[in-house]
Design a protein around this motif. Structure first.
Motif, short mmCIF file in Angstrom:
data_model
loop_
_atom_site.label_atom_id
_atom_site.label_comp_id
_atom_site.label_asym_id
_atom_site.label_seq_id
_atom_site.Cartn_x
_atom_site.Cartn_y
_atom_site.Cartn_z
N GLY A 8 37.61 42.58 54.07
CA GLY A 8 37.33 44.00 53.85
C GLY A 8 37.77 44.45 52.46
N PHE A 9 38.98 44.07 52.07
CA PHE A 9 39.43 44.45 50.71
C PHE A 9 38.57 43.80 49.64
CE2 PHE A 9 43.81 45.31 52.58
CZ PHE A 9 43.70 46.68 52.43
N LEU A 10 38.20 42.54 49.86
CA LEU A 10 37.39 41.84 48.86
C LEU A 10 35.96 42.36 48.83
CD1 LEU A 10 38.69 38.17 49.34
CD2 LEU A 10 39.26 39.79 47.51
N SER A 11 35.51 42.99 49.90
CA SER A 11 34.13 43.49 49.95
C SER A 11 33.88 44.64 48.98
CB SER A 11 33.77 43.93 51.38
OG SER A 11 34.41 45.15 51.70
N TYR A 12 34.94 45.18 48.38
CA TYR A 12 34.78 46.27 47.41
C TYR A 12 34.26 45.77 46.06
CZ TYR A 12 37.32 49.31 50.63
OH TYR A 12 37.71 50.04 51.71
N ASN A 13 33.95 44.49 45.97
CA ASN A 13 33.29 43.90 44.79
C ASN A 13 34.17 43.74 43.56
OD1 ASN A 13 30.77 43.48 45.99
ND2 ASN A 13 30.25 45.63 45.70
N TYR A 14 35.46 43.66 43.73
CA TYR A 14 36.28 43.29 42.59
C TYR A 14 37.30 42.25 43.05
CZ TYR A 14 38.90 47.27 44.54
OH TYR A 14 39.52 48.14 45.38
N PRO A 15 37.54 41.27 42.19
CA PRO A 15 38.46 40.20 42.57
C PRO A 15 39.90 40.70 42.68
CG PRO A 15 37.58 39.82 40.36
CD PRO A 15 36.97 41.07 40.87
N LEU A 16 40.63 40.12 43.60
CA LEU A 16 42.02 40.50 43.83
C LEU A 16 42.90 39.26 43.83
CD1 LEU A 16 41.48 42.93 46.84
CD2 LEU A 16 41.91 43.57 44.47
N THR A 17 44.13 39.42 43.37
CA THR A 17 45.12 38.36 43.47
C THR A 17 45.77 38.45 44.85
OG1 THR A 17 46.92 39.72 42.63
CG2 THR A 17 45.62 38.48 40.99
N LEU A 18 46.54 37.45 45.19
CA LEU A 18 47.31 37.47 46.44
C LEU A 18 48.23 38.68 46.45
CD1 LEU A 18 48.35 36.03 49.06
CD2 LEU A 18 49.95 34.82 47.58
N TYR A 19 48.86 38.95 45.33
CA TYR A 19 49.74 40.11 45.21
C TYR A 19 48.97 41.41 45.44
CZ TYR A 19 52.91 43.56 43.21
OH TYR A 19 53.71 44.66 43.02
N ASP A 20 47.78 41.53 44.85
CA ASP A 20 46.96 42.73 45.03
C ASP A 20 46.67 42.96 46.52
OD1 ASP A 20 46.73 43.10 42.24
OD2 ASP A 20 44.84 41.96 42.16
N ILE A 21 46.34 41.89 47.22
CA ILE A 21 46.02 42.00 48.64
C ILE A 21 47.26 42.42 49.43
CG2 ILE A 21 45.31 40.70 50.70
CD1 ILE A 21 43.53 39.01 48.73
N LYS A 22 48.40 41.82 49.13
CA LYS A 22 49.65 42.20 49.81
C LYS A 22 49.96 43.67 49.59
CE LYS A 22 52.07 37.78 49.89
NZ LYS A 22 53.25 37.03 49.49
N MET A 23 49.82 44.13 48.36
CA MET A 23 50.12 45.53 48.05
C MET A 23 49.12 46.48 48.73
SD MET A 23 52.94 45.32 46.61
CE MET A 23 53.16 47.05 46.33
N ALA A 24 47.87 46.09 48.74
CA ALA A 24 46.86 46.93 49.39
C ALA A 24 47.16 47.05 50.89
CB ALA A 24 45.46 46.33 49.18
N MET A 25 47.56 45.95 51.51
CA MET A 25 47.91 45.98 52.93
C MET A 25 49.15 46.84 53.15
SD MET A 25 47.17 42.05 54.10
CE MET A 25 47.83 42.27 55.74
N LYS A 26 50.12 46.68 52.28
CA LYS A 26 51.38 47.43 52.43
C LYS A 26 51.13 48.93 52.35
CE LYS A 26 56.02 47.77 50.57
NZ LYS A 26 56.96 47.38 49.54
N ARG A 27 50.17 49.34 51.53
CA ARG A 27 49.91 50.76 51.33
C ARG A 27 48.81 51.30 52.22
NH1 ARG A 27 52.37 53.65 48.08
NH2 ARG A 27 50.63 54.91 47.40
N SER A 28 48.33 50.49 53.15
CA SER A 28 47.24 51.00 53.98
C SER A 28 47.26 50.41 55.39
CB SER A 28 45.89 50.74 53.30
OG SER A 28 45.67 49.36 53.12
N THR A 29 46.73 49.23 55.54
CA THR A 29 46.51 48.68 56.88
C THR A 29 47.78 48.39 57.65
OG1 THR A 29 46.30 46.42 56.01
CG2 THR A 29 44.26 47.71 56.27
N GLU A 30 48.91 48.22 56.98
CA GLU A 30 50.16 47.93 57.68
C GLU A 30 50.56 49.06 58.63
OE1 GLU A 30 54.31 48.95 55.37
OE2 GLU A 30 53.67 46.89 55.42
N TYR A 31 50.02 50.25 58.38
CA TYR A 31 50.37 51.39 59.22
C TYR A 31 49.66 51.36 60.57
CZ TYR A 31 52.84 53.49 55.34
OH TYR A 31 53.74 53.73 54.34
N PHE A 32 48.61 50.55 60.70
CA PHE A 32 47.90 50.54 61.97
C PHE A 32 47.47 49.16 62.44
CE2 PHE A 32 45.06 51.88 58.55
CZ PHE A 32 44.05 50.94 58.63
N ALA A 33 47.72 48.14 61.67
CA ALA A 33 47.36 46.78 62.10
C ALA A 33 48.54 45.87 61.83
CB ALA A 33 46.13 46.29 61.35
#
Length: 184
Positions: A8-33
């Motif tokens: 889902g995060f990668l589907s936004y059409n820009y490449p992400l590092t492992l760190y980017d993905i961890k931070m994105a999860m920490k600031r969003s999906t961690e609250y409900f998944a």
């Protein structure tokens, strides 16, 4: 679930590092998944092996960074996962588990437990409020809004649910705290 989140995060059409993905999860999906941060890298490896993501290495400041992006097969897999029934949500709460056995705690311990739980949700409410403000600033910088930028609209919908949920929990446990304090 973690496969869905990463794709889902990668589907936004820009490449992400492992760190980017961890931070994105920490600031969003961690609250409900509920997912393990330690599962991100092994999942990325598996997604790469299955052809759902590709890796591009980039050297910056003498450090190699791996940038992950979604492939067409990954988009198909993401679409498939989004259309699957994930079953009903099972509400899990350590506080409710403790409450179930509150007879084992003194009144002071019960009050402390409830106050601590309320504080955690007050922190969550503040964090979500800050995330919403930061998101609004980013959208303004892009010349976009929640109404005309669909990913932000749906992310905001989930955030609004999180805020409403946090407020509900704070209110419910505050009322419960009053009942506990009034017990003899």
């Amino acid at each position: 679930m973690i496969e869905l989140i990463i794709l889902g995060f990668l589907s936004y059409n820009y490449p992400l590092t492992l760190y980017d993905i961890k931070m994105a999860m920490k600031r969003s999906t961690e609250y409900f998944a509920s997912t393990s941060q330690g599962a991100i890298h092994p999942t990325l490896v598996k997604l790469n092996q299955n052809g759902y993501v590709k890796i591009k290495e980039k050297i910056k400041n003498n450090r190699t960074k791996k940038l992950y992006s979604i492939t067409d097969a990954g988009r198909e897999r993401f679409s498939e996962l989004m259309r699957q029934d994930m079953g009903s949500d099972k509400y899990k709460s350590t506080q409710l588990l403790k409450m179930f056995f509150f007879n084992e705690l003194s009144k002071e311990e019960q009050v402390h437990s409830i106050n601590t739980h309320i504080m955690h949700f007050q922190d969550m409410e503040q964090n979500l409020t800050n995330i919403r403000k930061e998101g609004k600033v980013r959208l303004d910088e892009m010349g976009a809004s929640f109404e005309n930028y669909k990913p932000a609209k749906y992310e905001n919908d989930a955030l609004e649910f999180g805020l409403a949920y946090a407020k509900f929990v704070i209110r419910w446990f505050s009322d419960y705290l009053k009942r506990i304090e009034e017990e003899t």
